[in-house]
Design a protein around this motif. Structure first.
Motif, mmCIF file in Angstrom:
data_model
loop_
_atom_site.group_PDB
_atom_site.id
_atom_site.type_symbol
_atom_site.label_atom_id
_atom_site.label_comp_id
_atom_site.label_asym_id
_atom_site.label_seq_id
_atom_site.Cartn_x
_atom_site.Cartn_y
_atom_site.Cartn_z
ATOM 1 N N TRP A 1 34.955 22.370 35.500
ATOM 2 C CA TRP A 1 36.319 22.833 35.238
ATOM 3 C C TRP A 1 36.414 24.322 35.557
ATOM 4 N N LEU A 2 37.291 24.676 36.503
ATOM 5 C CA LEU A 2 37.543 26.071 36.837
ATOM 6 C C LEU A 2 38.645 26.573 35.908
ATOM 7 N N LYS A 3 38.265 27.288 34.888
ATOM 8 C CA LYS A 3 39.169 27.674 33.800
ATOM 9 C C LYS A 3 39.781 29.048 34.048
ATOM 10 N N GLY A 4 41.088 29.154 33.794
ATOM 11 C CA GLY A 4 41.753 30.452 33.900
ATOM 12 C C GLY A 4 41.828 30.931 35.335
ATOM 13 N N SER A 5 41.180 32.047 35.607
ATOM 14 C CA SER A 5 41.113 32.560 36.974
ATOM 15 C C SER A 5 39.725 33.113 37.219
ATOM 16 N N GLY A 6 39.353 33.194 38.486
ATOM 17 C CA GLY A 6 38.028 33.712 38.788
ATOM 18 C C GLY A 6 37.710 33.627 40.260
ATOM 19 N N LYS A 7 36.492 34.012 40.581
ATOM 20 C CA LYS A 7 35.989 33.961 41.952
ATOM 21 C C LYS A 7 34.497 33.689 41.897
ATOM 22 N N PHE A 8 34.026 32.776 42.737
ATOM 23 C CA PHE A 8 32.603 32.469 42.766
ATOM 24 C C PHE A 8 32.212 32.046 44.173
ATOM 25 N N THR A 9 30.914 31.970 44.409
ATOM 26 C CA THR A 9 30.398 31.588 45.719
ATOM 27 C C THR A 9 29.939 30.142 45.685
ATOM 28 N N LEU A 10 30.447 29.357 46.618
ATOM 29 C CA LEU A 10 30.123 27.936 46.708
ATOM 30 C C LEU A 10 29.557 27.661 48.093
ATOM 31 N N HIS A 11 28.246 27.485 48.168
ATOM 32 C CA HIS A 11 27.569 27.222 49.437
ATOM 33 C C HIS A 11 27.964 28.245 50.508
ATOM 34 N N GLY A 12 27.991 29.504 50.113
ATOM 35 C CA GLY A 12 28.286 30.579 51.049
ATOM 36 C C GLY A 12 29.754 30.912 51.205
ATOM 37 N N LEU A 13 30.648 30.092 50.659
ATOM 38 C CA LEU A 13 32.081 30.360 50.713
ATOM 39 C C LEU A 13 32.524 31.086 49.446
ATOM 40 N N SER A 14 33.386 32.077 49.602
ATOM 41 C CA SER A 14 33.966 32.769 48.460
ATOM 42 C C SER A 14 35.236 32.029 48.038
ATOM 43 N N VAL A 15 35.221 31.475 46.821
ATOM 44 C CA VAL A 15 36.336 30.665 46.320
ATOM 45 C C VAL A 15 36.993 31.386 45.143
ATOM 46 N N ALA A 16 38.296 31.634 45.247
ATOM 47 C CA ALA A 16 39.067 32.209 44.143
ATOM 48 C C ALA A 16 40.047 31.158 43.644
ATOM 49 N N TYR A 17 40.429 31.262 42.375
ATOM 50 C CA TYR A 17 41.313 30.238 41.817
ATOM 51 C C TYR A 17 42.153 30.784 40.674
ATOM 52 N N LEU A 18 43.288 30.133 40.478
ATOM 53 C CA LEU A 18 44.150 30.351 39.319
ATOM 54 C C LEU A 18 44.487 28.966 38.794
ATOM 55 N N SER A 19 43.951 28.630 37.624
ATOM 56 C CA SER A 19 44.025 27.264 37.120
ATOM 57 C C SER A 19 45.249 27.056 36.240
ATOM 58 N N GLY A 20 45.779 25.828 36.266
ATOM 59 C CA GLY A 20 46.903 25.489 35.405
ATOM 60 C C GLY A 20 48.240 25.904 35.981
ATOM 61 N N ARG A 21 49.276 25.844 35.123
ATOM 62 C CA ARG A 21 50.638 26.182 35.523
ATOM 63 C C ARG A 21 51.155 27.320 34.656
ATOM 64 N N ASP B 1 37.489 33.197 51.033
ATOM 65 C CA ASP B 1 37.635 32.115 52.007
ATOM 66 C C ASP B 1 38.659 31.072 51.575
ATOM 67 N N ILE B 2 38.646 30.722 50.288
ATOM 68 C CA ILE B 2 39.530 29.667 49.785
ATOM 69 C C ILE B 2 40.171 30.130 48.485
ATOM 70 N N PHE B 3 41.488 29.933 48.377
ATOM 71 C CA PHE B 3 42.213 30.249 47.146
ATOM 72 C C PHE B 3 42.888 28.978 46.651
ATOM 73 N N LEU B 4 42.559 28.570 45.434
ATOM 74 C CA LEU B 4 43.095 27.351 44.835
ATOM 75 C C LEU B 4 44.068 27.716 43.728
ATOM 76 N N THR B 5 45.271 27.107 43.749
ATOM 77 C CA THR B 5 46.244 27.412 42.710
ATOM 78 C C THR B 5 47.324 26.337 42.657
ATOM 79 N N TYR B 6 48.299 26.544 41.795
ATOM 80 C CA TYR B 6 49.467 25.706 41.585
ATOM 81 C C TYR B 6 50.661 26.652 41.690
#
Length: 207
Positions: A126-146, A176-181
């Protein structure tokens, strides 16, 4: 006296090869809505036919819309059914979300500041809240929820989450990747992500 002629070896030249790291291969999916049998069956099929892939990123509502599909969700959360690839989700709302996520948040391994996902079970994070981490060499940022003024604990993000994400965005390096709603923003961003990522030879597929 003159110098002796140089010795010439008849041995073949020695060559060295440096193995190149394979580019990451990530599957992206939209709202599972709790239909995890369908999701992971499709993931397994794609992974078998065109894989192997490294991970799955789920955007949109992960949990069911009603309690009718809670049994299917529970089978995966409790480990009675297999999850074929490491799966990360941000849609932390829907039926059963509060119970599952509150239990995960209390686990000792999920304590502290964890931006690479709170472990629900093996291969489910579960990617909670917001953050940034490295996944197999990719930089992934996210903002979870609505976004919601209701102050719900799960399924919404706060102004603090947004401020933290802004601070992360100011750090050096490329995201590299930004995940959000919401969905309209996701589809706009996803088009740009796929175009850019594939230009760098990252394999992106949609189950």
């Amino acid at each position: 006296m003159g110098q002796p002629p140089p010795m010439i070896s008849n041995s073949p030249p020695v060559s060295f090869s440096i193995p190149l790291m394979a580019p990451p291969r990530i599957l992206l999916t939209g709202d599972p809505l709790g239909h995890l049998n369908q999701l992971f069956k499709r993931v397994s099929s794609v992974n078998k036919s065109t894989g192997p892939f490294d991970a799955v990123l789920c955007v949109g509502q992960f949990f069911p819309e009603s309690s009718e599909h809670l049994e299917e969700l529970t089978e995966y959360v409790e480990g009675r059914k297999n999850i074929p690839l490491p799966t990360y989700f941000i849609g932390d709302y829907g039926a059963g979300a509060a119970k599952v996520l509150s239990a995960a948040a209390k686990e000792s391994g999920n304590q502290g500041f964890k931006m690479d996902g709170l472990k629900i079970r093996d291969n489910l994070y579960w990617l909670k809240g917001s953050g940034k981490f490295t996944l197999h060499g990719l930089s992934v940022a996210y903002l979870s929820g609505r976004r919601s003024p209701s102050g719900l604990i799960y399924g919404t993000y706060t102004q603090d989450d947004i401020d933290a994400l802004r601070a992360l965005a100011e750090e050096p390096g490329i995201i590299d990747i930004f995940l959000t709603y919401p969905s309209y923003l996701f589809h706009s961003i996803l088009f740009l992500i796929v175009t850019w990522v594939m230009s760098l030879y990252h394999k992106v597929s949609f189950p």
